[in-house]
Design a protein around this motif. Sequence first.
Motif, PDB file in Angstrom:
ATOM      1  N   GLN B  56     -23.329   7.683  54.012  1.00 27.19           N
ATOM      2  CA  GLN B  56     -24.598   8.332  53.679  1.00 27.19           C
ATOM      3  C   GLN B  56     -25.222   7.667  52.458  1.00 27.19           C
ATOM      4  OE1 GLN B  56     -25.021  12.488  54.454  1.00 27.19           O
ATOM      5  NE2 GLN B  56     -25.884  12.832  52.416  1.00 27.19           N
ATOM      6  N   THR B  57     -26.519   7.551  52.480  1.00 28.02           N
ATOM      7  CA  THR B  57     -27.216   6.980  51.331  1.00 28.02           C
ATOM      8  C   THR B  57     -27.784   8.116  50.485  1.00 28.02           C
ATOM      9  OG1 THR B  57     -29.412   6.941  52.307  1.00 28.02           O
ATOM     10  CG2 THR B  57     -27.944   5.122  52.879  1.00 28.02           C
ATOM     11  N   ASN B 108     -19.360  -5.381  51.479  1.00 25.41           N
ATOM     12  CA  ASN B 108     -18.323  -4.345  51.570  1.00 25.41           C
ATOM     13  C   ASN B 108     -18.901  -2.939  51.470  1.00 25.41           C
ATOM     14  OD1 ASN B 108     -15.660  -3.678  52.011  1.00 25.41           O
ATOM     15  ND2 ASN B 108     -15.201  -3.503  49.820  1.00 25.41           N
ATOM     16  N   TRP B 109     -20.084  -2.752  52.020  1.00 24.51           N
ATOM     17  CA  TRP B 109     -20.757  -1.455  52.082  1.00 24.51           C
ATOM     18  C   TRP B 109     -21.085  -0.880  50.701  1.00 24.51           C
ATOM     19  CZ3 TRP B 109     -22.984  -0.207  56.461  1.00 24.51           C
ATOM     20  CH2 TRP B 109     -22.497  -0.829  57.620  1.00 24.51           C
ATOM     21  N   GLN B 110     -21.292  -1.780  49.782  1.00 22.55           N
ATOM     22  CA  GLN B 110     -21.764  -1.375  48.465  1.00 22.55           C
ATOM     23  C   GLN B 110     -23.228  -1.808  48.334  1.00 22.55           C
ATOM     24  OE1 GLN B 110     -19.708   0.434  46.338  1.00 22.55           O
ATOM     25  NE2 GLN B 110     -18.455   0.385  48.198  1.00 22.55           N
ATOM     26  N   ASP B 431     -25.934  -6.807  61.459  1.00 22.39           N
ATOM     27  CA  ASP B 431     -24.586  -6.917  60.912  1.00 22.39           C
ATOM     28  C   ASP B 431     -24.689  -6.782  59.394  1.00 22.39           C
ATOM     29  OD1 ASP B 431     -21.954  -7.461  60.328  1.00 22.39           O
ATOM     30  OD2 ASP B 431     -22.239  -9.634  60.437  1.00 22.39           O
ATOM     31  N   MET B 432     -24.306  -5.638  58.880  1.00 24.18           N
ATOM     32  CA  MET B 432     -24.461  -5.381  57.451  1.00 24.18           C
ATOM     33  C   MET B 432     -23.276  -5.877  56.636  1.00 24.18           C
ATOM     34  SD  MET B 432     -27.419  -4.003  57.455  1.00 24.18           S
ATOM     35  CE  MET B 432     -27.451  -3.789  55.693  1.00 24.18           C
TER      36      MET B 432
END
Lengths: 249, 548
Positions: B56-57, B108-110, B431-432
Amino acid sequence: MNTLSQSMRMQTIFDIRAHRLLIIVGSLIGLGFAGYAASRGMPMWVWAACIIAGVMPAYAHHMYDVYVKFGWWSALLTGLVAAQSFHGVEHLVQWVQYHILRWPFFKASGIISAANAEWVHFVWNWTVLVIMVFLVWGGMRNRYAWLMLAWTTAHTAEHTYLMIRYLDALNQLATLGAWGTSAQGLPGFFGRDGWLATSDATRNTFVCRLPGLTTAVRLDVHFWWNVGETVLLLLATHTTLKQKSNHTA
Amino acid sequence: MQRPVSAIILCTSLLLSACSGVQSVSEPPVAATTTLQQRPLSAQTEPCQSTFVRHQTDHYTQSSAVGSYVYTSNGSGLAIGDLNDDGLPDIALGNLAGTVSVLINQGNWQFITIPTTLDDVRALAIVDTNGDGTRELVATRRLSRPVIGTFAENTLSFVPMPDVYTAFYTMGWHDLNDDGLLDVVLATYDTEQLQQQGLIFTQRGGGGVFVYYRTTDGRYRGERLNNGADALAVAFPDINGDGVADIMVGNDFNRPDGVWVRDKQHWQAVEPFQQTTENTMGLDVADVDNDGVAEIFATDMKPYQRDVATMAQWLPAMARLTRPLSADDPQYPENTLQRWDGHGWRNVAYDLEIDASGWSWSGKFGDIDNDSWSDLYVVNGMIAKDMLDYLPDNELKESNMLFQNQQGQRFTPVNWGLNDTGSGRSMSMADMDGDGDLDVVVNPLDGYAQLYENRNCTNNRVLVSLVDQTSPNGDAIGATVTLERADQVLARQVKTISGYLSGDVNTVHFGVAKDQSIRKLTVTWPDGSVSTHADLPVNAHIEIHKTE
């Protein structure tokens, strides 16, 4: 029970020439009421109902004549064949309105079905089924009659399913407070978006996309229901009367 | 059965290279000179699983201070793209009553959230508008002209788009006159503008569909294609198979969609479809059946479930929104998938079971499970105090829907953790995290934006990025990339925006099933030149540079 006591011919069903005067007078009265309804801006189905009501006494008289001459079974058969033929015409008109005249869905509702398609067809199909049961019970027994009985049973089942959904939807809409919303025209068992096309049991199988059976719009589905019903009834009637004629001879 | 691959490739280059810029199919394509770089994809995050993991953001999209009504209920867009040129895709999340957020990808989803002052936003796209080699964030706005934001030192500075003065709803970027500069199609949402501005809107010239051609001096020259629109989406399919991108605009409120084909340097309105959506919400152009020819998908409003309770929730709203159509009106309130059958376009959405997905907004194809077949993800739902006043919280609560492509024969709904009920509006895939699979970003209405991490590891994948060093259109927007396998040709387009208000990354993605290899990769560049590449690995990010 009074069954095929005498031989009635097919053309007798539609032969109402003996009541010319009644037809003319009834038609004129019906037309008068229809004109009045039109002048008051009432919908087309009201005009049609006026004209049908005007002609009805003549045909009722004809049915009475048949009853006197051939018995109740023949009178019932006469009434059913005439009425189903008219109903078939109703669907033909609807089909022409939609496919030939290119009228919108909501407007292509035949002659009198605009009153309330769900109730009209529900009542009508149950009436046909009950009469068919009586006719078979009374001696109409040939392969077309059995086919007709099966066909009309299936057709009535679909309209019962439609009626249950219709009433359920009205109930749900009432619960939501959406009183004025129409719930007519929901898909039935067959046809595009119908149960067979969208149920969890059939989704993603070949069954849910069978051409016609699960792809035709509701108007087409019921046109073909009635074509089948009318044709089978006429064939069953013709065969039965022929059987009786041979038997009498 | 083996398909005639060479014939399919030929068809692809003739019919489908929507951005080739080739005016005549009789001219043989020019070979492009290219160099190729490849790097392995990063290791996939463990554990592998068939569901997505949600992140979640802190971005909350707010419709208005007084709740959601019709028009504000349409929500706001998002865009994915590399804003800071660090090789990682960033995310811009639109807003109406609140402001746009930009999430700078740290890997890395940061993410680092960069706030902005920009509000009242509809569509977003991350695109190099001026050909200077860095991408800008472009936004259309509800009640004012579009803006272009430049990213520098972790700050976005917005300026109005030059020579454009109308409040446009949606946009699409493409080189539409073969000069190498990116042009833009902008279209208005007249019903909302009339409600907001009344006659002033008409007196100021009204709305419609416009092409703004970029000129060499950095300005835009407008050409009006028509005088009215209720546009929610723009796409660039090749309608007439001449190898040149045409323009398609999806309109809301029973207004027929607009289609224009390019006839030399002129645009000609055409009506190529026998059946279309009635309230077009989003458009996507994608090869759904792996024949190398792109289909055109449009979202509309039709309940997936047909039970009475669902229908009762829909009926009052549909009675208010849709008008009865005549039998010869091609518009139907359901999703469409237009497929070219050799003679014309035919809607096959019902046949493939994707005609109904709910009250649908952004719908896009992407190979979620990397099995080589593009799956369909659609975000759904509606909140409107004035239209859905009969429903609890004035909300039609529906889950977003993912349909798995069953080898082009039909689509099956699956729940891989993407079936959120948060009233999604805009959505894009990219592709995040560098592992080569498609992750998903959703910007809902009156809710927090969601990032969905794809943990599927079952198949191979390939990412392809194009760099055109010979053109101001450096990201090769409009290029077509085809991947040839033993029996199939998979085509992808490089797009800036698709679905509903949702900007796309310029990298294209291919899933490659475990037992498959890549025979050849063909790029049809925006100028019509073609490059082919063989002996390519899987599980790699391939970067192709056009040098001359």
